[in-house]
Scaffold this active site. Structure first.
Site, PDB file in Angstrom:
ATOM      1  N   HIS A 105       3.813  52.946  93.342  1.00  0.00           N
ATOM      2  CA  HIS A 105       4.820  52.949  92.278  1.00  0.00           C
ATOM      3  C   HIS A 105       5.455  54.340  92.270  1.00  0.00           C
ATOM      4  O   HIS A 105       4.802  55.329  92.616  1.00  0.00           O
ATOM      5  CB  HIS A 105       4.099  52.669  90.951  1.00  0.00           C
ATOM      6  N   ASP A 164      -4.487  55.476  91.054  1.00  0.00           N
ATOM      7  CA  ASP A 164      -3.570  54.948  90.051  1.00  0.00           C
ATOM      8  C   ASP A 164      -4.053  53.541  89.706  1.00  0.00           C
ATOM      9  O   ASP A 164      -3.839  52.592  90.449  1.00  0.00           O
ATOM     10  CB  ASP A 164      -2.156  54.932  90.634  1.00  0.00           C
ATOM     11  N   GLN A 209      -2.521  48.890  87.548  1.00  0.00           N
ATOM     12  CA  GLN A 209      -2.581  47.440  87.758  1.00  0.00           C
ATOM     13  C   GLN A 209      -4.007  46.932  87.920  1.00  0.00           C
ATOM     14  O   GLN A 209      -4.230  45.722  87.959  1.00  0.00           O
ATOM     15  CB  GLN A 209      -1.773  47.057  89.009  1.00  0.00           C
ATOM     16  N   LYS A 229      -0.675  47.649  79.806  1.00  0.00           N
ATOM     17  CA  LYS A 229      -0.895  46.615  80.825  1.00  0.00           C
ATOM     18  C   LYS A 229      -2.259  45.954  80.630  1.00  0.00           C
ATOM     19  O   LYS A 229      -2.608  45.002  81.312  1.00  0.00           O
ATOM     20  CB  LYS A 229      -0.789  47.216  82.227  1.00  0.00           C
ATOM     21  N   CYS A 252      10.093  49.536  90.733  1.00  0.00           N
ATOM     22  CA  CYS A 252       9.762  50.973  90.843  1.00  0.00           C
ATOM     23  C   CYS A 252       8.905  51.233  92.077  1.00  0.00           C
ATOM     24  O   CYS A 252       7.998  52.075  92.051  1.00  0.00           O
ATOM     25  CB  CYS A 252       9.061  51.490  89.590  1.00  0.00           C
TER      26      CYS A 252
HETATM   27  N1  7TS Z   1       1.507  52.814  88.551  1.00  0.00           N
HETATM   28  C1  7TS Z   1       1.536  51.488  88.753  1.00  0.00           C
HETATM   29  C2  7TS Z   1       0.739  50.894  89.862  1.00  0.00           C
HETATM   30  C3  7TS Z   1       2.304  50.686  87.907  1.00  0.00           C
HETATM   31  O1  7TS Z   1       2.314  49.373  88.086  1.00  0.00           O
HETATM   32  C4  7TS Z   1       3.045  51.280  86.853  1.00  0.00           C
HETATM   33  C5  7TS Z   1       3.940  50.466  85.958  1.00  0.00           C
HETATM   34  C6  7TS Z   1       2.937  52.666  86.674  1.00  0.00           C
HETATM   35  C7  7TS Z   1       2.174  53.399  87.548  1.00  0.00           C
HETATM   36  C8  7TS Z   1       3.607  53.377  85.543  1.00  0.00           C
HETATM   37  O2  7TS Z   1       2.998  53.019  84.351  1.00  0.00           O
HETATM   38  P1  7TS Z   1       3.574  53.527  82.949  1.00  0.00           P
HETATM   39  O3  7TS Z   1       2.809  52.781  81.931  1.00  0.00           O
HETATM   40  O4  7TS Z   1       3.331  55.009  82.885  1.00  0.00           O
HETATM   41  O5  7TS Z   1       5.040  53.200  82.962  1.00  0.00           O
HETATM   42  N2  7TS Z   1       4.438  49.279  86.577  1.00  0.00           N
HETATM   43  C9  7TS Z   1       5.467  48.515  86.158  1.00  0.00           C
HETATM   44  C10 7TS Z   1       5.834  47.338  86.797  1.00  0.00           C
HETATM   45  O6  7TS Z   1       5.276  46.861  87.766  1.00  0.00           O
HETATM   46  N3  7TS Z   1       6.908  46.815  86.173  1.00  0.00           N
HETATM   47  O7  7TS Z   1       7.203  47.605  85.137  1.00  0.00           O
HETATM   48  C11 7TS Z   1       6.324  48.661  85.118  1.00  0.00           C
END
Ligand code: 7TS
Length: 406
Positions: free
Chosen positions: A123, A200, A203, A226, A364
């Site tokens: 990501h 990370d 997910q 999530k 992303c």
């Molecule tokens: N890393 C991964 C693997 C992610 O899926 C996401 C968000 C992030 C980092 C960033 O997370 P945040 O909570 O700091 O924004 N992924 C997604 C997605 O798949 N669609 O929208 C956000």
């Protein structure tokens, strides 16, 4: 014991609503999962009865808020199986957690010729902070390649571990494709060369437990939203020895023991990294979300989602012109695909008319799109509350989309 998805669905009030005149089918949990009543109620109870600022007052409410906030930290510690709550730092989310490591751990240490190794599956949150570190320090970002199934090419990854590699930063599960990475092996190979590893876990935490001692990682990042929790709160786990050596990133209240113009002494772990009033109700909601997920049983949820993924994949492959992007042997419940002759955004719009929420775009993860030579994909992601009827609605709407576009 059979998994009672009807009972689980009843825990999520939003699933009772309609979208465009049809009952909602929510297949975008990889972007943000919905909240169960238990999380909504926990946040509401905190706001109604216990709110004040933390760590600052002798009065009853400040103590109640502090207990709730620090109790949530302990809940996260147990969830991640960290050795001590000092290793649990609250952040705004995964993105801020990674930026904290980039700014506080990597920036002061790295110089020209040093290398940070990521994978092609990341990501942007696990790419851009490292590019910024490289721009500031003269270090180089290296990228471990993937194969046509969207799996890490492990041999190539290992070959990229060099005497100059200072950090490995990798997704635990890819958000764009669902690939589950062999993070224990990745970590072992890095540690054998003395290289620390950041995972990370954005997910991964919703699809099973993440045991930082079993994984033996040095940093682990995730977001509450999530994991059926609130937005604006997340966690950085860091190995205590590493966190101790790191300077604070942001300065302000709460992260100090004493301040004078002659000099300031910083607070102990974990507060050293938590400048300013934190997201207290968010932490309360995160703790409730962890309680909720563990009450369902992570293994049972995982099995349920795997069944949904298998069924959805088989049905999707029956749609002419549909190409599944990401066919890793070890995969979380994410179905990324394209349909010949229909742009993913048009697909998403038609599905939305039918009350079916999927994600379309680059997720992303533009380097993943580039690898598969597509501008975007449509992505259906499954969570604990999805059921067979959701898949039938998805597949029905996809057939309809094909009719519309002839
Ligand atoms: N890393 C991964 C693997 C992610 O899926 C996401 C968000 C992030 C980092 C960033 O997370 P945040 O909570 O700091 O924004 N992924 C997604 C997605 O798949 N669609 O929208 C956000």
């Amino acid at each position: 014991m059979t998994y009672d998805v009807a009972r689980v669905r009843a825990d999520f009030p939003i699933l009772a609503r309609s979208v465009n005149g049809r009952p909602l089918v929510y297949l975008d949990s990889a972007a943000s999962a919905q909240r169960p009543r238990a999380v909504i109620d926990a946040v509401d109870a905190y706001e109604t009865h216990s709110h004040a600022n933390v760590h600052r007052g002798v009065h009853a409410l400040s103590q109640a808020a502090t207990d709730a906030f620090e109790g949530a930290r302990e809940r996260v510690r147990r969830f991640l199986n960290a050795r001590t709550a000092k290793e649990i730092i609250f952040t705004r989310g995964t993105t801020e957690a990674i930026n904290l490591v980039a700014n506080s751990w990597a920036r002061p240490r790295l110089g020209p010729g040093d290398e940070i190794l990521v994978t092609r599956l990341e990501h942007h949150a696990n790419i851009v902070p490292w590019q910024m570190v490289c721009a500031a320090t003269g270090a180089t970002l290296k990228v471990a390649p993937i194969d046509g199934h969207g799996q890490l090419r492990f041999d190539a990854y290992e070959a990229l571990l060099s005497p100059r590699t200072r950090l490995v930063a990798t997704a635990h599960i890819s958000n764009a494709l669902g690939t589950i990475l062999p993070v224990a092996r990745i970590t072992q190979a890095a540690h054998a060369r003395g290289i620390p590893v950041l995972l990370d876990g954005a997910q991964a935490v919703p699809h099973g437990s993440a045991d930082v001692q079993a994984l033996d990682c040095d940093f682990y990042a995730f977001s509450a939203h999530k994991l059926y929790g609130p937005t604006g709160i997340g966690v950085l786990y860091g190995r205590e020895a590493l966190l101790r050596e790191m300077p604070p990133w942001q300065g302000g209240g709460d992260m100090i023991l004493s301040v004078s113009f002659e000099g300031t002494t910083y607070n102990d772990l974990p507060w050293k990294f938590e400048a300013g009033t934190p997201n207290i109700s968010g932490a309360v909601g995160l703790a409730a979300a962890i309680d909720y997920v563990e009450s369902l049983g992570p293994a049972a949820v995982h099995q349920h989602e795997q069944n949904l993924l298998a069924k959805a994949t088989a049905a999707a492959l029956g749609i002419p012109g549909l190409r599944v992007i990401g066919t890793a042997a070890d995969k979380a419940a994410v179905l990324s695909f394209t349909v010949e002759g229909i742009h993913p955004h048009d697909l998403g719009t038609i599905l939305d008319h039918e009350g079916v929420a999927i994600r379309t775009g680059h997720h992303c993860a533009m380097p993943v799109m580039e690898f598969f030579d597509v501008p975007a994909t449509a992505r259906a992601s499954f969570a604990c509350y999805n059921d067979d009827a959701d898949i039938d609605r998805l597949i029905g709407a996809l057939h309809q989309a094909r009719e519309v576009f002839g």
